[in-house]
Write a protein that holds these residues in place. Sequence first.
Motif, short mmCIF file in Angstrom:
data_model
loop_
_atom_site.label_atom_id
_atom_site.label_comp_id
_atom_site.label_asym_id
_atom_site.label_seq_id
_atom_site.Cartn_x
_atom_site.Cartn_y
_atom_site.Cartn_z
N ARG A 55 -3.67 -1.85 7.25
CA ARG A 55 -2.53 -2.26 6.43
C ARG A 55 -2.79 -1.98 4.96
O ARG A 55 -1.87 -1.66 4.21
CB ARG A 55 -2.22 -3.73 6.67
N SER A 56 -4.06 -2.06 4.55
CA SER A 56 -4.38 -1.85 3.13
C SER A 56 -4.18 -0.40 2.71
O SER A 56 -4.20 -0.10 1.52
CB SER A 56 -5.81 -2.30 2.83
N ILE A 57 -4.05 0.52 3.66
CA ILE A 57 -3.76 1.90 3.28
C ILE A 57 -2.36 2.29 3.72
O ILE A 57 -2.03 3.46 3.88
CB ILE A 57 -4.81 2.89 3.83
N GLY A 58 -1.52 1.29 3.91
CA GLY A 58 -0.09 1.56 4.12
C GLY A 58 0.32 1.81 5.56
O GLY A 58 1.39 2.34 5.81
N ILE A 59 -0.54 1.44 6.52
CA ILE A 59 -0.18 1.65 7.92
C ILE A 59 0.45 0.37 8.48
O ILE A 59 -0.17 -0.69 8.46
CB ILE A 59 -1.43 2.04 8.75
N ASN A 96 -5.08 18.34 4.27
CA ASN A 96 -5.52 16.96 4.14
C ASN A 96 -7.05 16.88 4.22
O ASN A 96 -7.70 16.23 3.39
CB ASN A 96 -4.88 16.14 5.27
N HIS A 151 -2.75 8.39 4.61
CA HIS A 151 -1.63 8.18 5.53
C HIS A 151 -0.26 8.31 4.86
O HIS A 151 0.62 9.01 5.34
CB HIS A 151 -1.76 6.80 6.17
N ALA A 182 0.83 -1.20 0.00
CA ALA A 182 0.00 0.00 0.00
C ALA A 182 0.87 1.25 0.00
O ALA A 182 0.56 2.23 -0.67
CB ALA A 182 -0.93 -0.01 1.21
N SER A 183 1.97 1.21 0.74
CA SER A 183 2.82 2.40 0.78
C SER A 183 3.54 2.60 -0.55
O SER A 183 4.00 3.70 -0.85
CB SER A 183 3.80 2.33 1.95
N ARG A 188 -4.64 8.85 13.82
CA ARG A 188 -5.46 8.14 12.82
C ARG A 188 -4.92 6.75 12.57
O ARG A 188 -5.67 5.81 12.40
CB ARG A 188 -5.51 8.94 11.52
N ILE A 204 1.13 11.91 4.14
CA ILE A 204 1.32 12.89 5.20
C ILE A 204 2.72 12.70 5.76
O ILE A 204 3.03 11.70 6.39
CB ILE A 204 0.23 12.72 6.27
N ASP A 205 3.57 13.70 5.49
CA ASP A 205 4.99 13.43 5.66
C ASP A 205 5.61 14.06 6.90
O ASP A 205 6.80 13.99 7.08
CB ASP A 205 5.76 13.88 4.40
N TYR A 206 4.79 14.67 7.77
CA TYR A 206 5.44 15.18 8.98
C TYR A 206 5.73 14.05 9.95
O TYR A 206 5.07 13.03 9.95
CB TYR A 206 4.60 16.29 9.64
N ARG A 253 -11.82 5.76 0.54
CA ARG A 253 -10.62 5.65 1.36
C ARG A 253 -9.44 5.17 0.53
O ARG A 253 -8.32 5.67 0.65
CB ARG A 253 -10.86 4.71 2.53
N ASN A 291 -12.38 8.23 8.21
CA ASN A 291 -12.03 7.04 7.45
C ASN A 291 -11.22 7.41 6.21
O ASN A 291 -10.19 6.79 5.91
CB ASN A 291 -13.29 6.29 7.00
N MET A 304 -9.68 10.28 5.56
CA MET A 304 -8.41 10.93 5.88
C MET A 304 -7.32 9.92 6.22
O MET A 304 -6.15 10.11 5.91
CB MET A 304 -8.60 11.93 7.02
N ALA A 305 -7.73 8.83 6.87
CA ALA A 305 -6.76 7.78 7.18
C ALA A 305 -6.16 7.22 5.89
O ALA A 305 -5.01 6.80 5.86
CB ALA A 305 -7.42 6.68 7.99
N GLY A 306 -6.96 7.25 4.83
CA GLY A 306 -6.49 6.73 3.55
C GLY A 306 -5.29 7.50 3.00
O GLY A 306 -4.53 6.97 2.21
N LYS A 325 -1.59 12.43 12.30
CA LYS A 325 -1.40 11.22 11.51
C LYS A 325 -1.28 9.97 12.40
O LYS A 325 -1.88 8.94 12.12
CB LYS A 325 -0.12 11.45 10.71
N MET A 375 -6.01 4.70 15.44
CA MET A 375 -7.44 4.45 15.29
C MET A 375 -7.65 3.32 14.27
O MET A 375 -8.40 2.38 14.51
CB MET A 375 -8.13 5.74 14.85
#
Lengths: 256, 343
Positions: free
Chosen positions: B213-217, A129, A105, A77-78, B200, A108-110, A165, A99, A101-103, B197, B203
Amino acid sequence: MTVILEARGLTRKFGGLTAVDNADITVDEHALHGLIGPNGAGKTTFVNMITGVDSIDGGTVTFEGKDVTGLRSFHMASLGMARSFQTSQLFEEESVLSNVMAGRHRHIDYGFPHTFFYTPKTSRVERANRERCMALLEQLNLADDAKRLVAELPYGRRRLVEMARAIASEPSLLVLDEPAAGLPGSDVEALGETLVSLSKNGYTVLIIEHNIGLLMSICDGLTVLSEGRVIADGVPSVVRADPQVIEAYIGRSDDA
Amino acid sequence: MTDTLSPATTGATGRRAPSAGNLLPIIGVVVAAVAVVLPILVDDFAFNYLMSYTVITCILALTMHLLMGLAGVFSLGQAAMFGAGAYAAVVIIGQTGIDGTLGLFLVAAVGAVIGILMGLVTLRTTDLYLALTTLAFGYIVENLVRNSDWLGGPQGITGFDITFAGSYLDEPKLLYWVGLGFLYLLIVIIMSVRRSKVGRALMATRESPIAARSIGIDTRRYKLLAFGVAGAFAAVAGGLYTAYALVVDPSVFGIDLTLSVLAIAIVGGLRSMPGIIVVAIVLTYFRNSAETFGASQYVLLIYGLLIVLTLRFLPQGLGGLLTSPRVLAATRSIRARFHGGTQ
């Protein structure tokens, strides 16, 4: 056209059962590619291997020219491969906006100290964002629901949130596992339009469906899976005429 | 189910995501300011002594909030870091003589390392199994300490001085202020994290690890981060506790401590910082009073009862009331009456 995703000889065994057997798929950049097959054909397992959710027993996956075989799903995903799930996986007790905004992730580089101490930079990035996500919700007709909890949304809109998302992460490949499942006919049409407009906006989409009617009409390419094997691959008009496909799939159905 | 992709179905009546009223931050700042000057206003030794203990409990309870409420990690191992922090403070500040201004941060570092270590070992499991393995981790640390002669073995260590900026930290007023400083630091961190960040990501990890994990976390990494921060502050709480108790022995690792802090976190609401702080204050006062009346053997019994009642009637804890739709509607209507119905 450049190839964005290439899987070669993917195999997955569950005990004595070979769920996916030596399957290949190639997805071109900016294409709307369909993966179809009857129930139990191994579509989800195949996609789980590609997206790193499931482990791989054999074969390779190449994504944007890099060998990504066996990478875990957060890593995929990353790198820009986002996906939705057949049974929706949402953050139920959170708002639609949260939900989505979490997408974002991975964009968001800070880092520390901005994460531990709410600095002006955190505030600035978060505001940008939020605005971006609101704009996306606007496009998908979800803006009115932005502050509602996902848990209380009707089924079709929940699916849309999940898609939003995934889109929010600005993926170079968007994988959708049965986005039309359980939707009434009119919604399926709207979904088709959304998918076409995504592809027009430069997204590459891989859609898994067992209902091939939708995909025949909108896809640039199709891969047909049956009993774990790829039995046909090509443009919809060719796949539709393939005798093996007709026998394995369409032949048993009244309506293609 | 019908008409689900068109926007027409949205109504204004739906349950909204919880949002704290705009009054809450103001109340928070006022309460925080009053808390700072309280020992001067009420210049009573016993009161300040109790207050310093309350602040230590608050810090520990908020580490539970971070771990369980935000990261969704059901850990019962906070006593390991609390105890390790207590011993680390005695060794680093009391015996080596490093002042608390630096020493307490070293204690925090020890706690963070042990916390992350606990995470690395136990995160192979989830849910109930995680609770058990973290509990076991606490017992292992306790037994290591109990069998280390240089840490005083089962008798523990007495006769050390914990200093902060050159003053002895057994003065309750100073202990209270130092504790309050760390509590505020933790509160600022938690509030910032929740809005950033990382919040979230926590969360997402809590609500659906697969989706996260599907959004890269990297869910494991964020859980470890929570273990580290919670461990650091639990250790500081332990370090301050040694200045309060003037003695450190293996009982700092006890299940009694874990359970009472767990009771505070559950009754206050795992997701609610104000709820946990209020309940930490009330239950610490209650516990102290019970000891004064010689009824301390019933304290855990009552804590157990409170946990059961909370889970039955207020699954989100007392703090859940703050964001419950019914209470929000009630406060809105009351405020509308006072302000001429602007809402």
